[in-house]
Each structure stands twice: as structure tokens, then as C-alpha cells.
Scaffold this motif. Structure first.
Motif, PDB file in Angstrom:
ATOM      1  N   LYS A  25      11.996  -3.446 -13.581  1.00 28.46           N
ATOM      2  CA  LYS A  25      11.240  -3.589 -14.826  1.00 28.46           C
ATOM      3  C   LYS A  25      12.136  -3.872 -16.025  1.00 28.46           C
ATOM      4  N   THR A  26      13.425  -3.553 -15.921  1.00 23.21           N
ATOM      5  CA  THR A  26      14.285  -3.586 -17.105  1.00 23.21           C
ATOM      6  C   THR A  26      15.509  -4.488 -16.954  1.00 23.21           C
ATOM      7  N   TYR A  27      15.617  -5.225 -15.838  1.00 21.83           N
ATOM      8  CA  TYR A  27      16.841  -6.005 -15.621  1.00 21.83           C
ATOM      9  C   TYR A  27      16.958  -7.167 -16.607  1.00 21.83           C
ATOM     10  N   ASN A  28      18.164  -7.668 -16.753  1.00 20.42           N
ATOM     11  CA  ASN A  28      18.474  -8.755 -17.679  1.00 20.42           C
ATOM     12  C   ASN A  28      18.069 -10.090 -17.053  1.00 20.42           C
ATOM     13  N   ARG A  29      16.931 -10.584 -17.475  1.00 14.34           N
ATOM     14  CA  ARG A  29      16.385 -11.814 -16.884  1.00 14.34           C
ATOM     15  C   ARG A  29      17.159 -13.064 -17.287  1.00 14.34           C
ATOM     16  N   ALA A  30      17.934 -12.976 -18.337  1.00 15.59           N
ATOM     17  CA  ALA A  30      18.725 -14.137 -18.753  1.00 15.59           C
ATOM     18  C   ALA A  30      19.915 -14.364 -17.837  1.00 15.59           C
ATOM     19  N   ASP A  31      20.435 -13.270 -17.236  1.00 21.38           N
ATOM     20  CA  ASP A  31      21.670 -13.377 -16.455  1.00 21.38           C
ATOM     21  C   ASP A  31      21.486 -13.142 -14.963  1.00 21.38           C
ATOM     22  N   PHE A  32      20.355 -12.558 -14.567  1.00 21.41           N
ATOM     23  CA  PHE A  32      20.188 -12.183 -13.159  1.00 21.41           C
ATOM     24  C   PHE A  32      18.871 -12.713 -12.604  1.00 21.41           C
ATOM     25  N   ARG A  33      18.903 -13.046 -11.321  1.00 22.65           N
ATOM     26  CA  ARG A  33      17.695 -13.362 -10.560  1.00 22.65           C
ATOM     27  C   ARG A  33      17.606 -12.358  -9.420  1.00 22.65           C
ATOM     28  N   LEU A  34      16.475 -11.672  -9.297  1.00 26.55           N
ATOM     29  CA  LEU A  34      16.356 -10.561  -8.342  1.00 26.55           C
ATOM     30  C   LEU A  34      15.421 -10.889  -7.195  1.00 26.55           C
ATOM     31  N   SER A  35      15.820 -10.441  -6.007  1.00 25.08           N
ATOM     32  CA  SER A  35      14.960 -10.433  -4.826  1.00 25.08           C
ATOM     33  C   SER A  35      15.028  -9.036  -4.225  1.00 25.08           C
ATOM     34  N   VAL A  36      13.961  -8.634  -3.549  1.00 28.79           N
ATOM     35  CA  VAL A  36      13.938  -7.341  -2.858  1.00 28.79           C
ATOM     36  C   VAL A  36      13.445  -7.570  -1.437  1.00 28.79           C
ATOM     37  N   VAL A  37      14.240  -7.129  -0.465  1.00 27.52           N
ATOM     38  CA  VAL A  37      13.823  -7.132   0.935  1.00 27.52           C
ATOM     39  C   VAL A  37      13.376  -5.720   1.288  1.00 27.52           C
ATOM     40  N   LEU A  38      12.193  -5.592   1.866  1.00 29.80           N
ATOM     41  CA  LEU A  38      11.658  -4.280   2.200  1.00 29.80           C
ATOM     42  C   LEU A  38      10.738  -4.391   3.409  1.00 29.80           C
ATOM     43  N   PRO A  39      10.427  -3.269   4.054  1.00 26.59           N
ATOM     44  CA  PRO A  39       9.590  -3.337   5.262  1.00 26.59           C
ATOM     45  C   PRO A  39       8.198  -3.878   4.973  1.00 26.59           C
ATOM     46  N   ARG A  40       7.675  -4.621   5.902  1.00 30.30           N
ATOM     47  CA  ARG A  40       6.314  -5.128   5.773  1.00 30.30           C
ATOM     48  C   ARG A  40       5.344  -3.939   5.662  1.00 30.30           C
ATOM     49  N   GLY A  41       4.502  -3.971   4.634  1.00 30.26           N
ATOM     50  CA  GLY A  41       3.516  -2.909   4.444  1.00 30.26           C
ATOM     51  C   GLY A  41       4.026  -1.685   3.702  1.00 30.26           C
ATOM     52  N   SER A  42       5.247  -1.714   3.174  1.00 31.81           N
ATOM     53  CA  SER A  42       5.785  -0.570   2.439  1.00 31.81           C
ATOM     54  C   SER A  42       4.914  -0.213   1.242  1.00 31.81           C
ATOM     55  N   GLU A  43       4.838   1.085   0.930  1.00 32.53           N
ATOM     56  CA  GLU A  43       4.093   1.543  -0.237  1.00 32.53           C
ATOM     57  C   GLU A  43       4.679   1.017  -1.538  1.00 32.53           C
ATOM     58  N   LEU A  44       5.926   0.578  -1.485  1.00 34.84           N
ATOM     59  CA  LEU A  44       6.596   0.066  -2.682  1.00 34.84           C
ATOM     60  C   LEU A  44       6.154  -1.348  -3.039  1.00 34.84           C
ATOM     61  N   LEU A  45       5.508  -2.031  -2.094  1.00 34.59           N
ATOM     62  CA  LEU A  45       5.124  -3.419  -2.327  1.00 34.59           C
ATOM     63  C   LEU A  45       4.229  -3.585  -3.553  1.00 34.59           C
ATOM     64  N   GLU A  46       3.171  -2.788  -3.634  1.00 33.70           N
ATOM     65  CA  GLU A  46       2.196  -2.978  -4.714  1.00 33.70           C
ATOM     66  C   GLU A  46       2.821  -2.743  -6.087  1.00 33.70           C
ATOM     67  N   PRO A  47       3.584  -1.645  -6.300  1.00 36.63           N
ATOM     68  CA  PRO A  47       4.232  -1.497  -7.616  1.00 36.63           C
ATOM     69  C   PRO A  47       5.184  -2.647  -7.943  1.00 36.63           C
ATOM     70  N   LEU A  48       5.923  -3.129  -6.944  1.00 37.79           N
ATOM     71  CA  LEU A  48       6.864  -4.211  -7.206  1.00 37.79           C
ATOM     72  C   LEU A  48       6.152  -5.528  -7.505  1.00 37.79           C
ATOM     73  N   ARG A  49       4.941  -5.687  -6.999  1.00 36.60           N
ATOM     74  CA  ARG A  49       4.183  -6.910  -7.305  1.00 36.60           C
ATOM     75  C   ARG A  49       3.823  -6.997  -8.791  1.00 36.60           C
ATOM     76  N   GLN A  50       3.905  -5.885  -9.496  1.00 34.71           N
ATOM     77  CA  GLN A  50       3.636  -5.887 -10.930  1.00 34.71           C
ATOM     78  C   GLN A  50       4.838  -6.361 -11.732  1.00 34.71           C
ATOM     79  N   THR A  51       5.956  -6.634 -11.053  1.00 41.51           N
ATOM     80  CA  THR A  51       7.150  -7.163 -11.708  1.00 41.51           C
ATOM     81  C   THR A  51       7.290  -8.640 -11.347  1.00 41.51           C
ATOM     82  N   ASP A  52       8.365  -9.267 -11.845  1.00 41.13           N
ATOM     83  CA  ASP A  52       8.566 -10.694 -11.585  1.00 41.13           C
ATOM     84  C   ASP A  52       9.624 -10.967 -10.519  1.00 41.13           C
ATOM     85  N   VAL A  53      10.006  -9.953  -9.725  1.00 43.27           N
ATOM     86  CA  VAL A  53      11.050 -10.162  -8.722  1.00 43.27           C
ATOM     87  C   VAL A  53      10.461 -10.810  -7.468  1.00 43.27           C
TER      88      VAL A  53
END
Length: 365
Positions: A25-53
């Protein structure tokens, strides 16, 4: 633009996931491009979908640090994308895959627990140290206590950077739980936010509460294996009218705004408690045990009180002192708010993490 890929194997939305989400939610978008690899169906998926990663769901990974299959699958993902840095949240498979692909890698140690004695002695210490030193270009410890354990079990201290967890501030608001149970200004409301597991110290806290006056109440937020045993203990201690089991709480602000004092009674695992930091953002002082990362967050007499672990009488004395001395409680609350502003904001964690990324990439060449 620096391309960073985070790898997390948790299927639940736990502490490591919350740290990662706060960073996204707070990373420097001017200098970094973020990706996240996580298990299919993880509970973290939905919260992360609210970000731009960028989110990459992977088969396997499910709550495990290592498997050959995961190393192979992650190596394929890393080769398909142009990543300049891998950030593994514990996952050994991600570190091995990064090495296989020739990509620098950092990993974060999110947990603090007392290692078995054999882990600090030959040959286990040397084996663990080999993996941590060989398969990481940098290590982030979320507490000095985590760094101490990493060093004791063989990791090179020069590779370890302490970066405290950071959280967004909670909004002040109505204490919904106080209103729900008609608790008034003369009641002192305690709260503990933690998994209901043995090592989190809930049983000790209930024993402490039984020593305290009736106006002192307790909210227990969380779920876990000890729930039935804790409810039975409440009945045995005749605390049913003073203790509320809240279960999993989505409205964290509503809970925290109901509290006068936050409790952390851990004795077996604790790094930098996100709940303590969220409470600090509202000026809520804490009474904590002296285990793990707690003493690095709570400075006794400044933003809370620190007591020996597994000592219900000491816990009770500290809580009673805050009940009897509202002036001290107010003073410690101001110290908690200042500690949050100076050390535990999400933006501070993010800035320090990105500075470390640059350092590691520079050293890697």
C-alpha cells in the motif's frame, strides 16, 4: 524502475501477510514495480487485489518453506518475468529458485521463538547458517530479538538488517464494544489480540484477571486451538461476566477504540506485534511480557509496562497499577502515540526496506 517479486507461502492472512500488505500500500511507485507470488486461493489474495501490485497465483507453496516442486515452479515464474530482486517471506524454496536463476534475494524473518539448544550448537548451527548465508544476499529481521536468534543459529550478523514492522494509523472513533456491553468510564477495559494458542499466554492472563477487581474487563480477539480450554477456564474462575470472546475481528478500529490498555502475554513466539503498534497509533498503552520482541516495542514506564513472562501475579500488579493511576495511564498513552510516530509508521518500514533493496542490489553488482 526496480522490479521486485515478493514470495509468500501462507494460505492464511497472518502477520507476514499483513506486513506485506502494508508495504504494497505504501511502496514508492516511481522507483519500484512490485509482483507477489502466493498460493492459489490464499486468503491474502483479496486484500492484495485492492492494491496495484501484480499477483501471480502458483500451484503448490501451501504453507511450506521448501519442496523440490516449489523450487522448480518458482524458477519457471522467475524466468518468465524480468525480476531484479526476490524478497522471500521465509520461503526457502524462493531463495533456492532465485539462486538457480541468478537473481539476488532477500528474506524476512517474521517470527521470534526460543530455538532448541541443538540449533545453537554444532553441527545444526553450521547447517542452518550455511543455508541462510548461502541463499540470501540480505536478511530482514523484524525485531532485534529476531536478529539475535538468527545470529545464534548461524546467520552472519553482517547480513542482517533490523527493520521494524510498520502499520497505518487507526482512526479514533467510538468504542463499539464498550457501548455494546454498557461498560462505563469506571471500568478498565483490557484487550488482547492474538491467536488462541498456548504460547500466546491467554491462560496466564485469565489467571491474572482473577486476581483483579470486578471493574476490570477483558476483550479477547482471535481464534485458535485453545478457545474451548480458555472458555472452560473462564467458567472455572467465574469470569464469564468480565471476559468477552470476540472471535475474528474485522473492525479492528472499533475494538481498539474500546480499550484502555492492551495486553501481550506471549511466552513462546512474538516478534513485533502488529496489534501493539495499531494500539500505539491510538495512544493505547500496553502491559506486555518480557519475551521476544516485546521489550523492544514497549519501554517500561514510557509507553507501557513490561513484566516477566508466565507470571500472572506480576501481570495483575501492573494492570492494577494502571487502574489505580489514571494519570500514569494517560502519560504512558502519550508515550505510546509518540513511539508510533517515531518508529512504527508503515511509511518508515517501507522507506527502510527500499533503502535496503538498493544497498543489496549495489553490493550484488
Amino acid at each position: 524502475m526496480i522490479s521486485v517479486c515478493h514470495v509468500i507461502t501462507d494460505t492464511n492472512f497472518g502477520g507476514a501477510g499483513r506486513v506485506l500488505l502494508n508495504y504494497c500500500k505504501t511502496y514508492n511507485r516511481a522507483d519500484f514495480r512490485l509482483s507477489v507470488v502466493l498460493p492459489r486461493g490464499s486468503e491474502l489474495l483479496e486484500p492484495l487485489r485492492q492494491t496495484d501490485v501484480e499477483l501471480i497465483e502458483a500451484d503448490g507453496l501451501y504453507d511450506r518453506s521448501y519442496s523440490r516442486e516449489d523450487v522448480r515452479n518458482l524458477a519457471v515464474i522467475f524466468r518468465q518475468h524480468v525480476f531484479q530482486l526476490i524478497h522471500a517471506h521465509g520461503a526457502l524454496s524462493a531463495r533456492l529458485a532465485a539462486r538457480k536463476c541468478g537473481i539476488p534475494v532477500i528474506y524476512t524473518r517474521h517470527s521470534v521463538f526460543d530455538p532448541p539448544r541443538r540449533a545453537t550448537r554444532f553441527p545444526i548451527r553450521q547447517i542452518q547458517g550455511f543455508f541462510n548465508n548461502r541463499y540470501a544476499d540480505g536478511i530482514i529481521a523484524v525485531s532485534p530479538a529476531a536478529k539475535e536468534i538468527l545470529a545464534a543459529t548461524g546467520s552472519d550478523p553482517r547480513k542482517i538488517r533490523v527493520i521494524y514492522n510498520g502499520v497505518p494509523p487507526l482512526e479514533p472513533g467510538p468504542g463499539v464494544y464498550r457501548a455494546r456491553f454498557s461498560w462505563g468510564p469506571k471500568d478498565l477495559v483490557l484487550g488482547i489480540v492474538a491467536r488462541l494458542e498456548e504460547v500466546k499466554g491467554h491462560h496466564d492472563l485469565l489467571n491474572a484477571l482473577a486476581l483483579l477487581p470486578e471493574p476490570i474487563k477483558l476483550l479477547i480477539a482471535g481464534t485458535g486451538a485453545q478457545e474451548a480450554a480458555l472458555k472452560a477456564q473462564c467458567r472455572a474462575l467465574q469470569l464469564e461476566k468480565r471476559v468477552v470472546f470476540c472471535g475474528f475481528v474485522q473492525d479492528v478500529a472499533g475494538l481498539m477504540n474500546s480499550l484502555d490498555v492492551q495486553i501481550n502475554a506471549s511466552y513462546g513466539t512474538e516478534a513485533t506485534s502488529m496489534a501493539l503498534l495499531e494500539g500505539f497509533s491510538l495512544g493505547i498503552p500496553a502491559v506486555v511480557t518480557d519475551f521476544g520482541g516485546n521489550p523492544y516495542v514497549v519501554e517500561s514506564g514510557v509507553n507501557g509496562l513490561v513484566v516477566p513472562k508466565r507470571d500472572p501475579h506480576a501481570m495483575a500488579r501492573a494492570i492494577e497499577r494502571l487502574w489505580e493511576e489514571p494519570g500514569l495511564r494517560k502519560q504512558l498513552g502519550a508515550g505510546a502515540r509518540a513511539a508510533y510516530a517515531q518508529r512504527f509508521r508503515a511509511e518508515m518500514m517501507t522507506r527502510q526496506t527500499e533503502e535496503y533493496y538498493r544497498e543489496v542490489l549495489k553490493q550484488y553488482g
